[in-house]
Design an enzyme around this catalytic site. Structure first.
Site, PDB file in Angstrom:
ATOM      1  N   HIS A  56       0.876  -1.174   0.000  1.00 35.26           N
ATOM      2  CA  HIS A  56       0.000   0.000   0.000  1.00 35.26           C
ATOM      3  C   HIS A  56       0.917   1.229   0.000  1.00 35.26           C
ATOM      4  CE1 HIS A  56      -3.902   1.881   1.319  1.00 35.26           C
ATOM      5  NE2 HIS A  56      -3.045   2.861   1.535  1.00 35.26           N
ATOM      6  N   HIS A  99      -1.375   2.811  11.365  1.00 35.71           N
ATOM      7  CA  HIS A  99      -0.146   3.603  11.361  1.00 35.71           C
ATOM      8  C   HIS A  99      -0.235   4.801  12.284  1.00 35.71           C
ATOM      9  CE1 HIS A  99      -2.958   5.442   8.556  1.00 35.71           C
ATOM     10  NE2 HIS A  99      -2.276   6.577   8.645  1.00 35.71           N
ATOM     11  N   GLU A 105      -2.638  14.520  10.103  1.00 31.79           N
ATOM     12  CA  GLU A 105      -3.556  14.286   8.987  1.00 31.79           C
ATOM     13  C   GLU A 105      -4.944  14.826   9.299  1.00 31.79           C
ATOM     14  OE1 GLU A 105      -3.821  10.114   8.210  1.00 31.79           O
ATOM     15  OE2 GLU A 105      -1.678   9.851   8.007  1.00 31.79           O
ATOM     16  N   HIS A 129      -6.102  13.320  12.808  1.00 39.49           N
ATOM     17  CA  HIS A 129      -5.170  12.438  13.506  1.00 39.49           C
ATOM     18  C   HIS A 129      -3.862  13.208  13.580  1.00 39.49           C
ATOM     19  CE1 HIS A 129      -8.051   9.528  11.579  1.00 39.49           C
ATOM     20  NE2 HIS A 129      -8.150   9.227  12.859  1.00 39.49           N
ATOM     21  N   HIS A 135      -3.915   5.226  14.124  1.00 42.71           N
ATOM     22  CA  HIS A 135      -5.250   5.104  13.529  1.00 42.71           C
ATOM     23  C   HIS A 135      -5.206   4.132  12.365  1.00 42.71           C
ATOM     24  CE1 HIS A 135      -3.233   8.345  11.319  1.00 42.71           C
ATOM     25  NE2 HIS A 135      -3.985   8.018  10.292  1.00 42.71           N
TER      26      HIS A 135
HETATM   27  O1  OMD Z   1      -5.351   7.611   7.651  1.00 42.32           O
HETATM   28  C1  OMD Z   1      -5.952   7.626   6.579  1.00 42.32           C
HETATM   29  O2  OMD Z   1      -7.020   7.036   6.373  1.00 42.32           O
HETATM   30  C2  OMD Z   1      -5.275   8.302   5.381  1.00 42.32           C
HETATM   31  C3  OMD Z   1      -4.343   7.347   4.758  1.00 42.32           C
HETATM   32  C4  OMD Z   1      -4.695   6.649   3.639  1.00 42.32           C
HETATM   33  C5  OMD Z   1      -3.837   5.712   3.107  1.00 42.32           C
HETATM   34  O3  OMD Z   1      -4.205   5.038   2.003  1.00 42.32           O
HETATM   35  C6  OMD Z   1      -2.614   5.464   3.698  1.00 42.32           C
HETATM   36  C7  OMD Z   1      -2.233   6.168   4.837  1.00 42.32           C
HETATM   37  C8  OMD Z   1      -3.105   7.128   5.358  1.00 42.32           C
HETATM   38  O4  OMD Z   1      -2.740   7.875   6.410  1.00 42.32           O
HETATM   39 FE   FE2 Z   2      -3.532   8.159   8.224  1.00 40.65          FE
END
Ligand code: OMD
Ligand code: FE2
Length: 218
Positions: A56, A99, A105, A129, A135
């Site tokens: 990813h 993560h 974010e 976040h 999260h």
């Molecule tokens: O936290 C989230 O939803 C946003 C996010 C999306 C993703 O595809 C990878 C990392 C990320 O922080």
């Molecule tokens: Fe994220």
């Protein structure tokens, strides 16, 4: 209707050495016209990138606009979107991974759903976040993804538009937001019931080797 986002870009700085009030005023009005250029982007025209094999990618791959700092790779502010796209990754947990980041974010949903939240994140909703806050997907999304197994075929995420502002600065939440009746005090509940699906058993031979600490030879 196309989704448009209007951003104000500061493209000049006021010359603070100017002494005269009149010229300052003049500069200011002129500046308002010149300094803040209104840009409109049709987000549906943005071409997203994604992995075509495994893993990813960091979401910053979908940066539409960036305000850089003097440190390469560290954005003051990235404006990132999550538009409709194909998910095709193999041997990969496809939704956003669990993560926590140095970057903070701030996310919002414009329409549709968001791949990491089966419930509770609606269009018009937003989440923050901040730096180092762990999260990831809600329990329902996690369980549904695990249930699909390792052989999920190509899947198209349709009719969605989410965005994220990622910044190396830590945003301060204003009292208006903290006291808002729309604040979701139960947000953490979306992760209640998360349980590990790591069994120690491998899905394929590569994993067996990796678990034994052996490099994969091809
Ligand atoms: O936290 C989230 O939803 C946003 C996010 C999306 C993703 O595809 C990878 C990392 C990320 O922080
Ligand atoms: Fe994220």
């Amino acid at each position: 209707a196309p989704v448009q986002v209007t951003l104000l870009c500061r493209s000049m700085e006021v010359n603070s050495s100017l002494q005269s009030r009149t010229s300052l005023l003049l500069m200011w009005s002129l500046g308002m016209a010149i300094m803040f250029l209104i840009r409109r982007y049709d987000l549906s025209k943005f071409c997203p990138y994604n992995t075509v094999l495994m893993d990813h990618s960091d979401p910053s791959i979908n940066t539409v606009l960036t305000a850089p700092t003097d440190k390469p790779g560290v954005a003051l502010l990235d404006f990132v979107i999550f538009p409709p796209r194909w998910l095709v990754a193999e041997h990969t947990f496809r939704p956003p991974y669990y993560h926590r980041n140095c970057m903070s974010e701030f996310m919002g949903l414009i329409y549709g759903g968001y791949e990491a939240k089966a419930d509770g994140f609606h269009p018009g909703g937003a989440s923050l976040h901040s730096c180092m806050t762990p999260h990831g997907p809600d329990t329902k999304t996690y369980e549904a993804t695990i249930a699909l197994g390792n052989e999920a075929g190509p899947h198209r995420i349709a009719d969605t538009m989410a965005f994220m502002f990622e910044s190396c600065l830590i945003p301060r939440v204003c009292p208006w937001a903290l006291e808002s009746p729309f604040m979701d005090h139960d947000y953490y509940q979306c992760w209640i019931g998360l349980k590990s699906h790591f069994s120690g058993l491998s899905m394929n031979e590569d994993n067996v080797d990796l678990q034994k600490g052996k490099p994969i030879e091809r």
